[in-house]
Design an enzyme around this catalytic site. Structure first.
Site, PDB file in Angstrom:
ATOM      1  N   TYR A   1      31.948  33.004  46.828  1.00 21.47           N
ATOM      2  CA  TYR A   1      32.363  34.548  46.865  1.00 21.47           C
ATOM      3  C   TYR A   1      31.181  35.396  47.229  1.00 21.47           C
ATOM      4  CZ  TYR A   1      34.040  38.806  45.528  1.00 21.47           C
ATOM      5  OH  TYR A   1      33.015  40.131  45.518  1.00 21.47           O
TER       6      TYR A   1
ATOM      7  N   LYS B   1      29.367  37.826  49.751  1.00 23.46           N
ATOM      8  CA  LYS B   1      28.087  39.059  49.981  1.00 23.46           C
ATOM      9  C   LYS B   1      27.202  39.206  50.049  1.00 23.46           C
ATOM     10  CE  LYS B   1      32.415  40.864  48.259  1.00 23.46           C
ATOM     11  NZ  LYS B   1      33.060  41.716  49.573  1.00 23.46           N
TER      12      LYS B   1
ATOM     13  N   ASP C   1      45.390  41.896  60.633  1.00 24.19           N
ATOM     14  CA  ASP C   1      44.842  41.028  60.078  1.00 24.19           C
ATOM     15  C   ASP C   1      43.082  41.299  60.679  1.00 24.19           C
ATOM     16  OD1 ASP C   1      42.024  39.241  59.822  1.00 24.19           O
ATOM     17  OD2 ASP C   1      44.509  37.542  58.521  1.00 24.19           O
TER      18      ASP C   1
ATOM     19  N   SER D   1      28.277  43.434  46.335  1.00 20.32           N
ATOM     20  CA  SER D   1      29.245  42.845  44.321  1.00 20.32           C
ATOM     21  C   SER D   1      27.048  43.159  43.439  1.00 20.32           C
ATOM     22  CB  SER D   1      29.474  41.682  44.481  1.00 20.32           C
ATOM     23  OG  SER D   1      29.589  41.714  43.027  1.00 20.32           O
TER      24      SER D   1
ATOM     25  N   ASN E   1      42.570  36.616  36.311  1.00 21.86           N
ATOM     26  CA  ASN E   1      40.683  35.844  36.236  1.00 21.86           C
ATOM     27  C   ASN E   1      39.966  37.058  35.573  1.00 21.86           C
ATOM     28  OD1 ASN E   1      41.510  33.627  37.957  1.00 21.86           O
ATOM     29  ND2 ASN E   1      40.791  35.418  39.782  1.00 21.86           N
TER      30      ASN E   1
ATOM     31  N   ASP F   1      44.924  46.537  56.508  1.00 21.64           N
ATOM     32  CA  ASP F   1      45.487  45.100  55.652  1.00 21.64           C
ATOM     33  C   ASP F   1      46.778  44.622  55.983  1.00 21.64           C
ATOM     34  OD1 ASP F   1      44.602  46.165  52.456  1.00 21.64           O
ATOM     35  OD2 ASP F   1      45.869  43.900  53.053  1.00 21.64           O
ATOM     36  N   ASN F   2      46.801  43.314  56.100  1.00 17.82           N
ATOM     37  CA  ASN F   2      47.393  42.607  56.030  1.00 17.82           C
ATOM     38  C   ASN F   2      47.798  42.125  55.107  1.00 17.82           C
ATOM     39  OD1 ASN F   2      45.194  40.483  54.139  1.00 17.82           O
ATOM     40  ND2 ASN F   2      44.959  38.831  55.799  1.00 17.82           N
TER      41      ASN F   2
ATOM     42  N   GLY G   1      44.356  47.518  48.795  1.00 20.41           N
ATOM     43  CA  GLY G   1      43.833  46.998  47.579  1.00 20.41           C
ATOM     44  C   GLY G   1      43.750  47.758  46.265  1.00 20.41           C
TER      45      GLY G   1
ATOM     46  N   LEU H   1      38.948  40.305  32.971  1.00 16.37           N
ATOM     47  CA  LEU H   1      39.068  40.670  31.971  1.00 16.37           C
ATOM     48  C   LEU H   1      39.947  41.492  31.341  1.00 16.37           C
ATOM     49  CD1 LEU H   1      37.700  40.334  29.462  1.00 16.37           C
ATOM     50  CD2 LEU H   1      36.646  42.209  28.731  1.00 16.37           C
TER      51      LEU H   1
HETATM   52  P1  NAD Z   1      41.835  43.593  46.854  1.00 14.99           P
HETATM   53  O1  NAD Z   1      42.090  42.031  46.554  1.00 14.99           O
HETATM   54  O2  NAD Z   1      42.395  44.437  45.991  1.00 14.99           O
HETATM   55  O3  NAD Z   1      41.439  44.119  48.076  1.00 14.99           O
HETATM   56  C1  NAD Z   1      41.628  43.472  49.090  1.00 14.99           C
HETATM   57  C2  NAD Z   1      42.772  43.998  50.653  1.00 14.99           C
HETATM   58  O4  NAD Z   1      41.900  43.126  51.454  1.00 14.99           O
HETATM   59  C3  NAD Z   1      43.867  42.997  49.662  1.00 14.99           C
HETATM   60  O5  NAD Z   1      44.403  44.328  50.260  1.00 14.99           O
HETATM   61  C4  NAD Z   1      43.741  42.358  51.045  1.00 14.99           C
HETATM   62  O6  NAD Z   1      45.465  42.017  50.547  1.00 14.99           O
HETATM   63  C5  NAD Z   1      42.911  42.393  51.418  1.00 14.99           C
HETATM   64  N1  NAD Z   1      42.587  41.795  53.095  1.00 14.99           N
HETATM   65  C6  NAD Z   1      42.086  40.554  52.709  1.00 14.99           C
HETATM   66  N2  NAD Z   1      41.654  39.836  53.767  1.00 14.99           N
HETATM   67  C7  NAD Z   1      41.977  40.726  54.895  1.00 14.99           C
HETATM   68  C8  NAD Z   1      42.492  40.601  55.890  1.00 14.99           C
HETATM   69  N3  NAD Z   1      41.637  39.282  56.737  1.00 14.99           N
HETATM   70  N4  NAD Z   1      42.658  40.926  56.759  1.00 14.99           N
HETATM   71  C9  NAD Z   1      43.117  42.409  56.140  1.00 14.99           C
HETATM   72  N5  NAD Z   1      43.224  42.806  55.246  1.00 14.99           N
HETATM   73  C10 NAD Z   1      42.784  41.914  54.566  1.00 14.99           C
HETATM   74  O7  NAD Z   1      40.865  43.484  46.362  1.00 14.99           O
HETATM   75  P2  NAD Z   1      39.358  44.714  45.749  1.00 14.99           P
HETATM   76  O8  NAD Z   1      39.470  44.252  43.767  1.00 14.99           O
HETATM   77  O9  NAD Z   1      40.288  46.043  45.895  1.00 14.99           O
HETATM   78  O10 NAD Z   1      38.570  44.628  46.249  1.00 14.99           O
HETATM   79  C11 NAD Z   1      38.205  45.530  47.087  1.00 14.99           C
HETATM   80  C12 NAD Z   1      36.318  44.617  48.031  1.00 14.99           C
HETATM   81  O11 NAD Z   1      35.437  45.389  46.669  1.00 14.99           O
HETATM   82  C13 NAD Z   1      36.023  42.744  48.034  1.00 14.99           C
HETATM   83  O12 NAD Z   1      35.385  43.076  49.089  1.00 14.99           O
HETATM   84  C14 NAD Z   1      35.459  43.054  46.875  1.00 14.99           C
HETATM   85  O13 NAD Z   1      35.091  42.287  47.247  1.00 14.99           O
HETATM   86  C15 NAD Z   1      34.682  43.931  46.180  1.00 14.99           C
HETATM   87  N6  NAD Z   1      34.477  43.778  45.049  1.00 14.99           N
HETATM   88  C16 NAD Z   1      35.662  44.085  43.721  1.00 14.99           C
HETATM   89  C17 NAD Z   1      35.172  43.651  43.080  1.00 14.99           C
HETATM   90  C18 NAD Z   1      35.920  44.042  41.447  1.00 14.99           C
HETATM   91  O14 NAD Z   1      36.021  43.599  40.364  1.00 14.99           O
HETATM   92  N7  NAD Z   1      36.971  44.274  42.255  1.00 14.99           N
HETATM   93  C19 NAD Z   1      33.125  44.142  42.741  1.00 14.99           C
HETATM   94  C20 NAD Z   1      32.427  43.539  43.506  1.00 14.99           C
HETATM   95  C21 NAD Z   1      32.836  43.861  44.890  1.00 14.99           C
HETATM   96  C1  UD1 Z   2      33.378  38.579  38.382  1.00 16.39           C
HETATM   97  C2  UD1 Z   2      32.258  37.779  39.185  1.00 16.39           C
HETATM   98  C3  UD1 Z   2      31.952  38.973  40.136  1.00 16.39           C
HETATM   99  C4  UD1 Z   2      33.372  39.745  40.446  1.00 16.39           C
HETATM  100  C5  UD1 Z   2      34.083  40.744  39.282  1.00 16.39           C
HETATM  101  C6  UD1 Z   2      35.130  40.931  40.058  1.00 16.39           C
HETATM  102  C7  UD1 Z   2      30.784  36.048  38.511  1.00 16.39           C
HETATM  103  C8  UD1 Z   2      29.361  35.448  37.649  1.00 16.39           C
HETATM  104  N1  UD1 Z   2      30.911  37.349  38.222  1.00 16.39           N
HETATM  105  O1  UD1 Z   2      32.398  39.421  37.389  1.00 16.39           O
HETATM  106  O2  UD1 Z   2      31.001  38.612  40.912  1.00 16.39           O
HETATM  107  O3  UD1 Z   2      33.241  40.880  41.562  1.00 16.39           O
HETATM  108  O4  UD1 Z   2      34.314  39.319  38.484  1.00 16.39           O
HETATM  109  O5  UD1 Z   2      35.829  40.317  40.812  1.00 16.39           O
HETATM  110  O6  UD1 Z   2      31.539  35.191  39.497  1.00 16.39           O
HETATM  111  N2  UD1 Z   2      36.340  37.298  29.986  1.00 16.39           N
HETATM  112  C9  UD1 Z   2      36.973  36.775  28.486  1.00 16.39           C
HETATM  113  N3  UD1 Z   2      38.109  36.810  28.530  1.00 16.39           N
HETATM  114  C10 UD1 Z   2      38.878  36.777  30.256  1.00 16.39           C
HETATM  115  C11 UD1 Z   2      38.466  37.085  31.417  1.00 16.39           C
HETATM  116  C12 UD1 Z   2      37.040  37.272  31.320  1.00 16.39           C
HETATM  117  O7  UD1 Z   2      35.924  36.378  27.790  1.00 16.39           O
HETATM  118  O8  UD1 Z   2      40.412  36.055  30.477  1.00 16.39           O
HETATM  119  C13 UD1 Z   2      34.336  37.974  29.971  1.00 16.39           C
HETATM  120  C14 UD1 Z   2      33.684  37.031  30.744  1.00 16.39           C
HETATM  121  O9  UD1 Z   2      33.261  35.983  30.468  1.00 16.39           O
HETATM  122  C15 UD1 Z   2      32.657  38.453  31.267  1.00 16.39           C
HETATM  123  C16 UD1 Z   2      33.533  39.253  31.131  1.00 16.39           C
HETATM  124  O10 UD1 Z   2      34.874  38.969  30.244  1.00 16.39           O
HETATM  125  O11 UD1 Z   2      31.379  37.966  30.129  1.00 16.39           O
HETATM  126  C17 UD1 Z   2      34.219  40.279  32.034  1.00 16.39           C
HETATM  127  O12 UD1 Z   2      34.846  39.252  32.544  1.00 16.39           O
HETATM  128  P1  UD1 Z   2      35.220  39.738  34.730  1.00 16.39           P
HETATM  129  O13 UD1 Z   2      35.787  40.874  34.188  1.00 16.39           O
HETATM  130  O14 UD1 Z   2      36.306  37.851  35.453  1.00 16.39           O
HETATM  131  O15 UD1 Z   2      33.846  39.525  35.616  1.00 16.39           O
HETATM  132  P2  UD1 Z   2      32.519  39.387  35.452  1.00 16.39           P
HETATM  133  O16 UD1 Z   2      32.339  37.641  35.649  1.00 16.39           O
HETATM  134  O17 UD1 Z   2      31.549  40.443  35.618  1.00 16.39           O
END
Ligand code: NAD
Ligand code: UD1
Length: 338
Positions: A149, A153, A58, A124, A198, A31-32, A10, A200
């Site tokens: 979600y 966490k 998985d 998170s 989803n 990773d799956n 990921g 930004l």
């Molecule tokens: P990502 O989706 O890119 O990576 C997650 C990986 O987990 C993927 O490759 C997916 O294929 C794998 N996966 C999911 N379910 C699985 C399962 N049952 N078995 C094996 N593999 C599985 O997400 P990311 O952005 O790299 O995030 C990594 C971790 O950090 C996640 O737990 C996410 O919730 C956490 N996190 C991410 C953010 C963010 O903004 N990206 C913020 C806070 C926390």
């Molecule tokens: C969200 C999640 C957080 C998660 C993170 C990464 C919540 C409260 N928080 O954070 O748990 O770890 O995503 O997956 O749900 N924005 C726009 N237009 C867009 C997209 C985003 O204006 O098209 C704005 C949002 O309103 C926000 C900021 O950009 O103010 C960041 O958004 P985003 O990247 O989705 O992250 P968070 O909402 O902070």
């Protein structure tokens, strides 16, 4: 030392794999591929010259995980695997609770069976909920999450805490990430959202590259300096480095420790848009839309604890984050898909 990265293909896992390999660790990825591509393994090899061992399994499949632990001599685990889309978790709560909790429980059971005691978890900032004042510090009580979600966490943090009470050998590091953006400077790995992004930064990059006509900014009437929401954005390579430090910490301590992983500086949505335009000399057309349900006006990290206890702090600037996000997007307009 051999480190198992669940979810290692990921976004965050792949960057952490690179930093670990470059720090001399052996990396095993499980990773799956439910939200990533097998070609990430090739890209990690291209960057580092070393190919991580890969198991397409998985993580909640206990027999498959036992087989992995029997074949590999694992010293520590970083658990990234899970579902992470906030909106989707509201529509499919059972899938989110099932996947995120099951993977963690199975992993903990198999680790105990194979006497592996070091665990780093991807938590998170969302666990602070809406009740806490900012900047968030690790001593604050967790709050109420606005979506399933976030609750997964929060619940997993609880499970890991209870497991560490029962097993005094266990060392658990909870990393509470703020908003990771950017990509590896090579442009070979980066964030590859499926469908409409989803978050930004991937949305901005897709607008800049012409895949989407414009960004909708979710509200400009918040009580913040320019009316748009503020967040603590950090470079994903800085975040990856925090995992290297967390592993060092876990190898020397027992029990549970929590760290915020952010820069400690908030930026508004408009500041991000303008920084992206300036750093990359591209236009990002936008409109102001309605507020998004569940968004908090602003929050950021108190990042002192990670600095003092892990010796980690974010080094890369907002300009670096914007430049590297754009470099990845330009070189891979369709992500890992050909
Ligand atoms: P990502 O989706 O890119 O990576 C997650 C990986 O987990 C993927 O490759 C997916 O294929 C794998 N996966 C999911 N379910 C699985 C399962 N049952 N078995 C094996 N593999 C599985 O997400 P990311 O952005 O790299 O995030 C990594 C971790 O950090 C996640 O737990 C996410 O919730 C956490 N996190 C991410 C953010 C963010 O903004 N990206 C913020 C806070 C926390
Ligand atoms: C969200 C999640 C957080 C998660 C993170 C990464 C919540 C409260 N928080 O954070 O748990 O770890 O995503 O997956 O749900 N924005 C726009 N237009 C867009 C997209 C985003 O204006 O098209 C704005 C949002 O309103 C926000 C900021 O950009 O103010 C960041 O958004 P985003 O990247 O989705 O992250 P968070 O909402 O902070």
């Amino acid at each position: 030392m051999s480190i198992l990265l669940t979810g290692g293909t990921g976004f965050i896992g792949s960057h952490t794999a690179v930093e670990l390999i470059e720090s001399g660790y052996d990396v095993i990825i499980a990773d799956n591929l439910s939200n990533s591509s097998a070609s990430v393994i090739d890209r990690i090899e291209q960057i580092t010259g070393i190919r991580p061992v890969f198991y397409k399994i998985d993580v909640s499949d206990k027999a498959a995980l036992q087989n992995l632990f029997a074949e590999q001599d694992i010293d520590a685990v970083i658990h990234f695997a899970g579902f992470k889309a906030v909106g989707e978790s509201v529509e499919k709560p059972l899938e989110y609770y099932r996947n995120n909790l099951d993977t963690t429980l199975t992993l903990l059971e198999v680790m105990e069976q194979f006497d592996v005691h070091q665990f780093v978890f991807s938590s998170s900032a969302t666990v602070y909920g809406s009740e806490n004042p900012y900047p968030y510090t690790e001593t604050m009580k967790k709050g109420s999450c606005s979506n399933p979600y976030g609750w997964t966490k929060s619940m997993i943090e609880q499970i890991l805490g209870d497991a560490a009470v029962a097993n005094s050998n266990l060392s658990v590091v909870l990393l509470r990430y703020f908003n990771p953006i950017g990509a590896h400077e090579s442009g070979l790995i980066g964030e590859d959202p499926q469908g409409i992004p989803n978050n930004l930064m991937p949305f901005i990059s897709q607008v800049a590259v012409g895949k989407r006509p414009k960004l909708t900014i979710f509200g400009d009437d918040y009580d913040t300096p320019d009316g748009t929401c503020r967040r603590d954005y950090l470079h994903v390579v800085d975040l990856a480095d925090a995992h290297v430090k967390a592993l060092e910490y876990a190898s020397e301590h027992k029990g549970v420790e929590i760290f915020n992983i952010g820069t400690g500086t908030p930026y508004s949505v408009l500041e991000i848009v303008h920084a992206f335009e300036k750093s990359n000399s591209v236009a990002v057309p936008y409109e102001i839309g309605a507020r998004r349900d569940g968004d908090l006006p602003e929050f950021w990290a108190d990042a002192e604890k990670a600095k003092t206890m892990l010796g980690w702090e974010a080094k890369r600037s907002l300009e670096d984050m914007c430049r590297d996000s754009w470099n990845w997007q330009k070189k891979n307009p369709n992500g890992y898909r050909e």
